[in-house]
Design a protein around this motif. Structure first.
Motif, PDB file in Angstrom:
ATOM      1  N   CYS A 269       3.034   1.696  15.117  1.00  0.00           N
ATOM      2  CA  CYS A 269       2.967   2.188  13.723  1.00  0.00           C
ATOM      3  C   CYS A 269       3.872   1.414  12.774  1.00  0.00           C
ATOM      4  O   CYS A 269       3.476   1.026  11.680  1.00  0.00           O
ATOM      5  CB  CYS A 269       3.356   3.657  13.655  1.00  0.00           C
ATOM      6  SG  CYS A 269       2.616   4.678  14.933  1.00  0.00           S
TER       7      CYS A 269
ATOM      8  N   MET B  73       5.621   2.920   3.510  1.00  0.00           N
ATOM      9  CA  MET B  73       4.505   2.195   2.900  1.00  0.00           C
ATOM     10  C   MET B  73       4.162   0.982   3.761  1.00  0.00           C
ATOM     11  O   MET B  73       4.909   0.602   4.658  1.00  0.00           O
ATOM     12  CB  MET B  73       4.893   1.753   1.492  1.00  0.00           C
ATOM     13  CG  MET B  73       5.226   2.921   0.578  1.00  0.00           C
ATOM     14  SD  MET B  73       5.563   2.409  -1.117  1.00  0.00           S
ATOM     15  CE  MET B  73       7.124   1.572  -0.943  1.00  0.00           C
ATOM     16  N   VAL B  74       3.029   0.385   3.465  1.00  0.00           N
ATOM     17  CA  VAL B  74       2.583  -0.779   4.232  1.00  0.00           C
ATOM     18  C   VAL B  74       2.651  -2.024   3.360  1.00  0.00           C
ATOM     19  O   VAL B  74       2.103  -2.038   2.261  1.00  0.00           O
ATOM     20  CB  VAL B  74       1.137  -0.583   4.718  1.00  0.00           C
ATOM     21  CG1 VAL B  74       0.619  -1.855   5.384  1.00  0.00           C
ATOM     22  CG2 VAL B  74       1.048   0.586   5.683  1.00  0.00           C
TER      23      VAL B  74
ATOM     24  N   ARG C 251      10.001   4.041   1.410  1.00  0.00           N
ATOM     25  CA  ARG C 251       9.594   4.481   0.077  1.00  0.00           C
ATOM     26  C   ARG C 251      10.841   4.742  -0.772  1.00  0.00           C
ATOM     27  O   ARG C 251      11.701   5.523  -0.375  1.00  0.00           O
ATOM     28  CB  ARG C 251       8.790   5.774   0.213  1.00  0.00           C
ATOM     29  CG  ARG C 251       7.984   6.162  -1.001  1.00  0.00           C
ATOM     30  CD  ARG C 251       7.250   7.453  -0.727  1.00  0.00           C
ATOM     31  NE  ARG C 251       6.408   7.353   0.472  1.00  0.00           N
ATOM     32  CZ  ARG C 251       5.192   6.804   0.476  1.00  0.00           C
ATOM     33  NH1 ARG C 251       4.678   6.339  -0.625  1.00  0.00           N
ATOM     34  NH2 ARG C 251       4.492   6.738   1.583  1.00  0.00           N
TER      35      ARG C 251
ATOM     36  N   ASN D 191      -8.728   4.118   5.337  1.00  0.00           N
ATOM     37  CA  ASN D 191      -7.707   5.087   5.726  1.00  0.00           C
ATOM     38  C   ASN D 191      -7.479   5.004   7.239  1.00  0.00           C
ATOM     39  O   ASN D 191      -8.217   4.326   7.955  1.00  0.00           O
ATOM     40  CB  ASN D 191      -8.132   6.502   5.313  1.00  0.00           C
ATOM     41  CG  ASN D 191      -9.489   6.874   5.885  1.00  0.00           C
ATOM     42  OD1 ASN D 191      -9.763   6.631   7.062  1.00  0.00           O
ATOM     43  ND2 ASN D 191     -10.361   7.443   5.059  1.00  0.00           N
ATOM     44  N   MET D 192      -6.448   5.674   7.696  1.00  0.00           N
ATOM     45  CA  MET D 192      -6.059   5.570   9.112  1.00  0.00           C
ATOM     46  C   MET D 192      -7.166   6.066  10.041  1.00  0.00           C
ATOM     47  O   MET D 192      -7.340   5.541  11.133  1.00  0.00           O
ATOM     48  CB  MET D 192      -4.801   6.411   9.361  1.00  0.00           C
ATOM     49  CG  MET D 192      -3.508   5.681   9.642  1.00  0.00           C
ATOM     50  SD  MET D 192      -3.483   3.937   9.886  1.00  0.00           S
ATOM     51  CE  MET D 192      -3.527   3.784  11.643  1.00  0.00           C
TER      52      MET D 192
ATOM     53  N   MET E 223       0.852  -1.193   0.000  1.00  0.00           N
ATOM     54  CA  MET E 223       0.000   0.000   0.000  1.00  0.00           C
ATOM     55  C   MET E 223       0.884   1.237   0.000  1.00  0.00           C
ATOM     56  O   MET E 223       1.616   1.481   0.957  1.00  0.00           O
ATOM     57  CB  MET E 223      -0.909  -0.025   1.222  1.00  0.00           C
ATOM     58  CG  MET E 223      -1.821  -1.232   1.216  1.00  0.00           C
ATOM     59  SD  MET E 223      -2.542  -1.507   2.828  1.00  0.00           S
ATOM     60  CE  MET E 223      -2.869  -3.263   2.743  1.00  0.00           C
ATOM     61  N   LYS E 224       0.802   1.980  -1.101  1.00  0.00           N
ATOM     62  CA  LYS E 224       1.750   3.088  -1.297  1.00  0.00           C
ATOM     63  C   LYS E 224       1.191   4.421  -0.844  1.00  0.00           C
ATOM     64  O   LYS E 224       1.936   5.355  -0.599  1.00  0.00           O
ATOM     65  CB  LYS E 224       2.112   3.182  -2.787  1.00  0.00           C
ATOM     66  CG  LYS E 224       2.866   1.960  -3.290  1.00  0.00           C
ATOM     67  CD  LYS E 224       3.103   2.067  -4.787  1.00  0.00           C
ATOM     68  CE  LYS E 224       3.728   0.787  -5.323  1.00  0.00           C
ATOM     69  NZ  LYS E 224       3.558   0.649  -6.760  1.00  0.00           N
ATOM     70  N   ASN E 225      -0.119   4.508  -0.736  1.00  0.00           N
ATOM     71  CA  ASN E 225      -0.743   5.796  -0.459  1.00  0.00           C
ATOM     72  C   ASN E 225      -0.749   6.071   1.049  1.00  0.00           C
ATOM     73  O   ASN E 225      -1.793   6.066   1.697  1.00  0.00           O
ATOM     74  CB  ASN E 225      -2.170   5.775  -1.030  1.00  0.00           C
ATOM     75  CG  ASN E 225      -2.801   7.140  -0.988  1.00  0.00           C
ATOM     76  OD1 ASN E 225      -2.124   8.128  -0.735  1.00  0.00           O
ATOM     77  ND2 ASN E 225      -4.100   7.188  -1.223  1.00  0.00           N
ATOM     78  N   THR E 226       0.441   6.282   1.616  1.00  0.00           N
ATOM     79  CA  THR E 226       0.551   6.421   3.073  1.00  0.00           C
ATOM     80  C   THR E 226       1.149   7.761   3.471  1.00  0.00           C
ATOM     81  O   THR E 226       1.802   7.871   4.512  1.00  0.00           O
ATOM     82  CB  THR E 226       1.417   5.288   3.659  1.00  0.00           C
ATOM     83  OG1 THR E 226       2.669   5.275   2.974  1.00  0.00           O
ATOM     84  CG2 THR E 226       0.753   3.949   3.499  1.00  0.00           C
TER      85      THR E 226
ATOM     86  N   CYS F 202       3.408  -2.042  10.717  1.00  0.00           N
ATOM     87  CA  CYS F 202       2.694  -2.062   9.437  1.00  0.00           C
ATOM     88  C   CYS F 202       3.387  -1.140   8.435  1.00  0.00           C
ATOM     89  O   CYS F 202       3.579  -1.507   7.285  1.00  0.00           O
ATOM     90  CB  CYS F 202       1.254  -1.632   9.628  1.00  0.00           C
ATOM     91  SG  CYS F 202       0.357  -2.665  10.777  1.00  0.00           S
ATOM     92  N   HIS F 203       3.740   0.046   8.895  1.00  0.00           N
ATOM     93  CA  HIS F 203       4.411   1.005   7.998  1.00  0.00           C
ATOM     94  C   HIS F 203       5.897   0.673   7.991  1.00  0.00           C
ATOM     95  O   HIS F 203       6.703   1.348   8.626  1.00  0.00           O
ATOM     96  CB  HIS F 203       4.157   2.436   8.480  1.00  0.00           C
ATOM     97  CG  HIS F 203       2.737   2.877   8.289  1.00  0.00           C
ATOM     98  ND1 HIS F 203       2.273   3.404   7.108  1.00  0.00           N
ATOM     99  CD2 HIS F 203       1.668   2.817   9.114  1.00  0.00           C
ATOM    100  CE1 HIS F 203       0.981   3.668   7.216  1.00  0.00           C
ATOM    101  NE2 HIS F 203       0.580   3.318   8.431  1.00  0.00           N
TER     102      HIS F 203
END
Lengths: 139, 194
Positions: free
Chosen positions: B176, B119-120, B184, B152-153, B111-114, B179-180
């Motif tokens: 955090c 990223m996750v 990037r 989303n978060m 998942m790039k939209n972080t 997962c993250h």
């Protein structure tokens, strides 16, 4: 500003520091005490106390050692949100929900009230222990 | 009485109380640490007057033997399963199909939209070792990556999506970086320092 006034203000500040220190100390000492239950413990009290028994405490940690999540949350039909499951003793005795295992075969049967109905009186239903979700304000 | 002694008197009580506060913080930190795996009768949840409590297992007896962790139950459950320290049953009904996914099919989801966080990388394998596909699909998550609305978060912190389990029964959302965890890549350079 007169001397007496200054003294008065200093006295006020001193008292403010002392009172807030006492309050903080008490908070700090009390904070770890109230509920130190295990992360993921679930309280069921929608019906229990109304029916005259203690609330049920379900320990996720104990069951997870013996069963994968999917057994209860897929095969047995427990929804993955505390409060979404209406679990009645009549269902359990018929072999649904907890009764799938708590039948004197895999685990103790439904006649052993005190082994599941273990909660203190007055507990609210929900996931207890650790940082349960419910928004950032909860931490 | 000189000015200095008045000043001293003004400083002293505050200093004394700050000591008391420091000690209180130390004690409560100690209690929080030693308070892990409280016996059932002392956990504030179980009724100590219930004489059947002593027939139940206390958390420390079981959990102290499992791979340690710093959050949640203080147990790394994924490791416990991988190392064979726990061997939980996969099904009760004989006919239930048990599906465990390896890394190839379907793959981990990146998942790039972080925003500014790493990223996750979502590992399907570890999740499917505990959960059934139907626990997440198609209810909480759409199978096609990137098509789950409202993921989303903010909603996760409200207990939706990952937050349905993480923060309630799986490691909490205060962790955090678990997962993250995927730095990037920056075009033409090493991974971003973040």
């Amino acid at each position: 500003m007169g001397y007496n006034q200054q003294k008065h203000i200093r006295h006020g500040i001193r008292r403010y520091v002392r009172v807030s220190a006492i309050a903080l100390t008490m908070l700090m000492l009390l904070a770890p005490f109230p509920i130190r239950a295990e992360f993921g413990d679930v309280v069921f009290n929608k019906h229990s106390e109304k029916e005259g028994v203690r609330p049920v405490i379900f320990p996720h940690w104990f069951h997870r050692i013996r069963f994968q999540c999917k057994v209860c949350h897929s095969e047995l039909g427990f929804k993955m949100r505390a409060g979404d499951n209406v679990v009645l003793m009549s269902d359990i005795i018929e072999g649904k929900f907890c009764g799938m295992c708590h039948n004197d075969n895999i685990a103790w049967g439904a006649d052993r009230c005190d082994l599941c109905h273990t909660g203190r009186p007055g507990l609210q239903s929900g996931v207890i222990g650790g940082a349960s979700t419910g928004g950032p304000g909860r931490w | 009485m000189g000015r200095t002694s008045r000043e001293q008197r003004r400083v002293k009580p505050a200093r004394r109380w700050s000591w008391v506060m420091a000690v209180a913080i130390a004690i409560s930190a100690g209690l929080a640490w030693a308070g892990n795996w409280k016996p059932l009768a002392q956990d504030g949840l179980h009724d100590p007057s219930n004489t059947a409590l002593n027939q139940l297992q206390n958390p420390a007896e079981a959990l102290s033997k499992l791979p340690p962790d710093t959050a949640g139950n203080q147990v790394n459950w994924v490791k416990a399963l991988e190392q064979g320290k726990i061997n939980p049953r996969t099904n009760i009904y004989a006919g239930t199909k048990v599906k465990v996914l390896d890394k190839k099919e379907p793959p981990d989801v990146l998942m790039k939209n972080t925003a500014e966080l790493s990223m996750v990388r979502f590992p399907h394998k570890q999740h499917s070792e505990f959960l059934d596909c139907s626990n997440c699909h198609e209810g909480l998550f759409k199978s096609k990556a990137g098509t789950t609305p409202g993921f989303n978060m903010f909603n996760i912190l409200q207990g939706e999506f990952c937050g349905r389990c993480h923060g309630a029964v799986a490691f909490p959302l205060t962790e955090c970086k678990r997962c993250h965890n995927e730095p990037r890549p920056v075009p033409g350079g090493a991974a971003k320092a973040r």
